[in-house]
Motif scaffolding. Structure first.
Motif, PDB file in Angstrom:
ATOM      1  N   PRO A 223       0.797  -1.240   0.000  1.00  0.00           N
ATOM      2  CA  PRO A 223       0.000   0.000   0.000  1.00  0.00           C
ATOM      3  C   PRO A 223       0.823   1.282   0.000  1.00  0.00           C
ATOM      4  CG  PRO A 223       0.130  -0.844   2.229  1.00  0.00           C
ATOM      5  CD  PRO A 223       0.887  -1.830   1.370  1.00  0.00           C
ATOM      6  N   ALA A 224       2.161   1.168  -0.121  1.00  0.00           N
ATOM      7  CA  ALA A 224       2.969   2.384  -0.158  1.00  0.00           C
ATOM      8  C   ALA A 224       2.590   3.256  -1.348  1.00  0.00           C
ATOM      9  CB  ALA A 224       4.446   2.022  -0.205  1.00  0.00           C
ATOM     10  N   SER A 225       2.279   2.631  -2.491  1.00  0.00           N
ATOM     11  CA  SER A 225       1.891   3.405  -3.670  1.00  0.00           C
ATOM     12  C   SER A 225       0.612   4.192  -3.414  1.00  0.00           C
ATOM     13  CB  SER A 225       1.723   2.473  -4.870  1.00  0.00           C
ATOM     14  OG  SER A 225       0.728   1.499  -4.617  1.00  0.00           O
ATOM     15  N   ARG A 226      -0.323   3.572  -2.698  1.00  0.00           N
ATOM     16  CA  ARG A 226      -1.567   4.268  -2.357  1.00  0.00           C
ATOM     17  C   ARG A 226      -1.287   5.480  -1.489  1.00  0.00           C
ATOM     18  NH1 ARG A 226      -4.689   1.424   2.131  1.00  0.00           N
ATOM     19  NH2 ARG A 226      -3.156   2.654   3.271  1.00  0.00           N
ATOM     20  N   ALA A 227      -0.425   5.312  -0.486  1.00  0.00           N
ATOM     21  CA  ALA A 227      -0.089   6.416   0.416  1.00  0.00           C
ATOM     22  C   ALA A 227       0.653   7.519  -0.329  1.00  0.00           C
ATOM     23  CB  ALA A 227       0.753   5.897   1.576  1.00  0.00           C
ATOM     24  N   LEU A 228       1.524   7.128  -1.258  1.00  0.00           N
ATOM     25  CA  LEU A 228       2.269   8.123  -2.029  1.00  0.00           C
ATOM     26  C   LEU A 228       1.332   8.930  -2.921  1.00  0.00           C
ATOM     27  CD1 LEU A 228       4.978   9.335  -2.786  1.00  0.00           C
ATOM     28  CD2 LEU A 228       5.250   7.526  -4.497  1.00  0.00           C
ATOM     29  N   VAL A 229       0.356   8.267  -3.530  1.00  0.00           N
ATOM     30  CA  VAL A 229      -0.627   8.969  -4.351  1.00  0.00           C
ATOM     31  C   VAL A 229      -1.398   9.970  -3.497  1.00  0.00           C
ATOM     32  CG1 VAL A 229      -2.800   8.704  -5.620  1.00  0.00           C
ATOM     33  CG2 VAL A 229      -0.864   7.178  -6.103  1.00  0.00           C
ATOM     34  N   ASP A 230      -1.837   9.539  -2.320  1.00  0.00           N
ATOM     35  CA  ASP A 230      -2.586  10.433  -1.424  1.00  0.00           C
ATOM     36  C   ASP A 230      -1.743  11.645  -1.035  1.00  0.00           C
ATOM     37  OD1 ASP A 230      -4.718   8.694  -1.535  1.00  0.00           O
ATOM     38  OD2 ASP A 230      -4.297   7.741   0.393  1.00  0.00           O
ATOM     39  N   TRP A 231      -0.474  11.393  -0.748  1.00  0.00           N
ATOM     40  CA  TRP A 231       0.416  12.488  -0.336  1.00  0.00           C
ATOM     41  C   TRP A 231       0.644  13.461  -1.480  1.00  0.00           C
ATOM     42  CZ3 TRP A 231       5.543  13.818  -1.744  1.00  0.00           C
ATOM     43  CH2 TRP A 231       6.118  14.813  -0.921  1.00  0.00           C
ATOM     44  N   ARG A 232       0.885  12.932  -2.691  1.00  0.00           N
ATOM     45  CA  ARG A 232       1.115  13.808  -3.839  1.00  0.00           C
ATOM     46  C   ARG A 232      -0.136  14.601  -4.202  1.00  0.00           C
ATOM     47  NH1 ARG A 232       5.059  13.192  -7.571  1.00  0.00           N
ATOM     48  NH2 ARG A 232       4.090  15.091  -8.379  1.00  0.00           N
ATOM     49  N   ARG A 233      -1.300  14.020  -4.040  1.00  0.00           N
ATOM     50  CA  ARG A 233      -2.545  14.768  -4.294  1.00  0.00           C
ATOM     51  C   ARG A 233      -2.644  15.957  -3.350  1.00  0.00           C
ATOM     52  NH1 ARG A 233      -7.483  10.620  -4.456  1.00  0.00           N
ATOM     53  NH2 ARG A 233      -8.616  12.567  -4.821  1.00  0.00           N
ATOM     54  N   ALA A 234      -2.223  15.760  -2.105  1.00  0.00           N
ATOM     55  CA  ALA A 234      -2.257  16.851  -1.134  1.00  0.00           C
ATOM     56  C   ALA A 234      -1.246  17.943  -1.479  1.00  0.00           C
ATOM     57  CB  ALA A 234      -1.983  16.314   0.270  1.00  0.00           C
ATOM     58  N   GLN A 235      -0.177  17.582  -2.208  1.00  0.00           N
ATOM     59  CA  GLN A 235       0.847  18.554  -2.580  1.00  0.00           C
ATOM     60  C   GLN A 235       0.488  19.357  -3.829  1.00  0.00           C
ATOM     61  OE1 GLN A 235       3.460  18.772  -0.364  1.00  0.00           O
ATOM     62  NE2 GLN A 235       2.188  17.216   0.609  1.00  0.00           N
ATOM     63  N   ALA A 236      -0.589  18.991  -4.503  1.00  0.00           N
ATOM     64  CA  ALA A 236      -0.905  19.576  -5.808  1.00  0.00           C
ATOM     65  C   ALA A 236      -0.964  21.105  -5.810  1.00  0.00           C
ATOM     66  CB  ALA A 236      -2.212  18.983  -6.334  1.00  0.00           C
ATOM     67  N   PRO A 237      -1.634  21.762  -4.853  1.00  0.00           N
ATOM     68  CA  PRO A 237      -1.673  23.235  -4.905  1.00  0.00           C
ATOM     69  C   PRO A 237      -0.287  23.869  -4.774  1.00  0.00           C
ATOM     70  CG  PRO A 237      -3.398  22.373  -3.466  1.00  0.00           C
ATOM     71  CD  PRO A 237      -2.508  21.227  -3.786  1.00  0.00           C
ATOM     72  N   PHE A 238       0.544  23.306  -3.904  1.00  0.00           N
ATOM     73  CA  PHE A 238       1.889  23.843  -3.735  1.00  0.00           C
ATOM     74  C   PHE A 238       2.712  23.641  -5.001  1.00  0.00           C
ATOM     75  CE2 PHE A 238       6.380  23.075  -2.574  1.00  0.00           C
ATOM     76  CZ  PHE A 238       6.695  24.335  -2.093  1.00  0.00           C
ATOM     77  N   GLU A 239       2.666  22.443  -5.563  1.00  0.00           N
ATOM     78  CA  GLU A 239       3.402  22.163  -6.796  1.00  0.00           C
ATOM     79  C   GLU A 239       2.987  23.122  -7.910  1.00  0.00           C
ATOM     80  OE1 GLU A 239       3.001  18.105  -7.936  1.00  0.00           O
ATOM     81  OE2 GLU A 239       3.881  17.306  -6.090  1.00  0.00           O
ATOM     82  N   GLN A 240       1.675  23.343  -8.040  1.00  0.00           N
ATOM     83  CA  GLN A 240       1.183  24.222  -9.100  1.00  0.00           C
ATOM     84  C   GLN A 240       1.670  25.646  -8.906  1.00  0.00           C
ATOM     85  OE1 GLN A 240      -1.057  22.983 -11.788  1.00  0.00           O
ATOM     86  NE2 GLN A 240       0.049  24.767 -12.567  1.00  0.00           N
ATOM     87  N   ALA A 241       1.671  26.110  -7.642  1.00  0.00           N
ATOM     88  CA  ALA A 241       2.121  27.477  -7.364  1.00  0.00           C
ATOM     89  C   ALA A 241       3.599  27.654  -7.711  1.00  0.00           C
ATOM     90  CB  ALA A 241       1.882  27.813  -5.899  1.00  0.00           C
ATOM     91  N   VAL A 242       4.411  26.667  -7.379  1.00  0.00           N
ATOM     92  CA  VAL A 242       5.839  26.753  -7.697  1.00  0.00           C
ATOM     93  C   VAL A 242       6.050  26.697  -9.207  1.00  0.00           C
ATOM     94  CG1 VAL A 242       8.074  25.607  -7.468  1.00  0.00           C
ATOM     95  CG2 VAL A 242       6.558  25.777  -5.484  1.00  0.00           C
ATOM     96  N   LEU A 243       5.335  25.790  -9.868  1.00  0.00           N
ATOM     97  CA  LEU A 243       5.497  25.651 -11.313  1.00  0.00           C
ATOM     98  C   LEU A 243       5.042  26.902 -12.044  1.00  0.00           C
ATOM     99  CD1 LEU A 243       6.576  23.531 -13.249  1.00  0.00           C
ATOM    100  CD2 LEU A 243       4.244  22.673 -13.534  1.00  0.00           C
ATOM    101  N   ASP A 244       4.020  27.565 -11.524  1.00  0.00           N
ATOM    102  CA  ASP A 244       3.575  28.816 -12.142  1.00  0.00           C
ATOM    103  C   ASP A 244       4.694  29.862 -12.134  1.00  0.00           C
ATOM    104  OD1 ASP A 244       1.069  27.850 -12.700  1.00  0.00           O
ATOM    105  OD2 ASP A 244       0.118  28.695 -10.913  1.00  0.00           O
ATOM    106  N   ARG A 245       5.526  29.837 -11.094  1.00  0.00           N
ATOM    107  CA  ARG A 245       6.610  30.817 -10.990  1.00  0.00           C
ATOM    108  C   ARG A 245       7.810  30.425 -11.843  1.00  0.00           C
ATOM    109  NH1 ARG A 245       5.937  34.721  -7.129  1.00  0.00           N
ATOM    110  NH2 ARG A 245       8.072  35.370  -7.546  1.00  0.00           N
ATOM    111  N   ILE A 246       8.225  29.159 -11.757  1.00  0.00           N
ATOM    112  CA  ILE A 246       9.487  28.773 -12.394  1.00  0.00           C
ATOM    113  C   ILE A 246       9.301  28.263 -13.822  1.00  0.00           C
ATOM    114  CG2 ILE A 246      10.431  28.183 -10.134  1.00  0.00           C
ATOM    115  CD1 ILE A 246      10.292  25.213 -11.024  1.00  0.00           C
ATOM    116  N   GLY A 247       8.060  27.888 -14.185  1.00  0.00           N
ATOM    117  CA  GLY A 247       7.846  27.287 -15.486  1.00  0.00           C
ATOM    118  C   GLY A 247       7.330  28.231 -16.552  1.00  0.00           C
ATOM    119  N   ARG A 248       6.521  29.212 -16.140  1.00  0.00           N
ATOM    120  CA  ARG A 248       5.954  30.111 -17.146  1.00  0.00           C
ATOM    121  C   ARG A 248       5.796  31.541 -16.634  1.00  0.00           C
ATOM    122  NH1 ARG A 248       2.497  26.093 -16.069  1.00  0.00           N
ATOM    123  NH2 ARG A 248       1.010  26.451 -14.401  1.00  0.00           N
ATOM    124  N   GLY A 249       6.293  31.814 -15.427  1.00  0.00           N
ATOM    125  CA  GLY A 249       6.239  33.166 -14.889  1.00  0.00           C
ATOM    126  C   GLY A 249       7.448  33.984 -15.301  1.00  0.00           C
TER     127      GLY A 249
END
Length: 326
Positions: A223-249
């Motif tokens: 079930p580690a993959s399940r837990a990792l998916v849950d954790w990454r889903r929770a990180q989505a807003p932070f990841e998007q905010a960083v990518l907005d700055r470094i990827g196309r800002g």
């Protein structure tokens, strides 16, 4: 003297109890298997865990001394969605030769994240410079700053801004220049996060994107993959905010602009099958850093530091021993 005799039946019962207890533990904490593997890699590389308060954040980092106290210090900066653990294979190959310091960047891994803070290229550049000055830099020991992917963009800025802190530079599959269009780049410019993980299928797609060699990809059992998916889903807003700055800002190509001011001996290393930062970025950085040693590896993707640690270690060693300044 009384002798204790243990039957095979008793051993089998005890083993079954142990397995059941371990299964229950893993069920309650699915990421246990992942942490255990990272701990094994850390032990194998001779690294020890530390914490420090720097630049208004609590940093988690690992460190290993060198046999020679005056040996160069290597500071390794991870990329987007990465962590200090990405560098463990390389650190193991360099065991004993150099002092190694590998942090989780603020906002990532086990380091502190603060709501509303800026975690783009330039803000992290300033934090990394302070971390080097307060934790990593030692008198009489040259400092080698290595960065992978997003970390490469941060390192380019730090090397250009603070030549007093950085003696050698390594940009590995580094972000920060307008490389040739690929699927990853097009999705970023369209406002998406190609690294987003929402389910098992997108986790596989993420690993397929960053790794080229099948045998180098991490095995993440359920079930580690399940837990990792849950954790990454929770990180989505932070990841998007960083990518907005470094990827196309406005900061997206700041590292490439700063690279023209890097005067230290430099290593540029890419893998030919990198599907994230297209290998054309190697030449774009090379135009700005004419003194750089350029290394292009075959049969590996974006995670060169995991897929080809022996070759990367050899290139880093060459940079330290033979690199020349501008």
């Amino acid at each position: 003297m009384r002798r204790w005799r243990v039957s095979w039946k008793t051993v089998a019962v005890l083993a079954a109890v142990f397995v059941c207890a371990l299964a229950l533990w893993v069920w309650r904490d699915p990421m246990l298997l992942v942490r255990a593997e990272f701990a094994r890699q850390r032990w194998s590389a001779g690294l020890s865990l530390h914490e420090a308060e720097v630049a208004g954040h609590r940093w988690a980092y690992v460190e290993r001394a060198a046999r020679d106290p005056a040996a160069p210090t290597l500071v390794m900066i991870h990329g987007f969605t990465g962590s200090k653990e990405n560098w463990y294979p390389l650190a193991e190959r360099l065991a004993g030769q150099y002092r190694v310091v590998i942090p989780d960047l603020p906002g990532w891994g086990a380091s502190e994240r603060k709501p509303g803070e800026d975690y783009g290229f330039d803000a992290q550049n300033r934090r990394v410079a302070e971390f080097i000055a307060r934790v990593a830099r030692r008198p009489g020991s040259p400092l080698v700053l290595l960065g992978h992917s997003m970390g490469g963009g941060i390192v380019a800025l730090t090397a250009a801004d603070r030549p007093d802190l950085v003696d050698r530079v390594g940009l590995i599959d580094a972000a920060g220049v307008r490389f040739r269009d690929n699927v990853f780049g097009e999705q970023v410019l369209a406002g998406h996060n190609p690294f987003a993980v929402r389910d098992e299928a997108s986790l596989k797609r993420y690993l397929d994107t960053v790794f080229h060699r099948e045998e180098a990809r991490p095995v993440i059992p359920w079930p580690a993959s399940r837990a990792l998916v849950d954790w990454r889903r929770a990180q989505a807003p932070f990841e998007q905010a960083v990518l907005d700055r470094i990827g196309r800002g406005p900061e997206a190509f700041l590292p490439g602009q700063a690279a023209g001011h890097i005067e230290q001996p430099t290593l540029l290393l890419w893998c030919a099958e990198d599907r994230v930062i297209d290998p054309s970025a190697l030449e774009l950085y090379g135009e700005r850093i004419p003194q750089a040693v350029k290394v292009r590896l075959s049969d590996c993707g974006h995670m060169s530091i995991v897929e080809r640690p022996d070759e990367v270690a050899a290139a880093v060693d060459y940079l330290i021993r033979n690199g020349v300044p501008r």
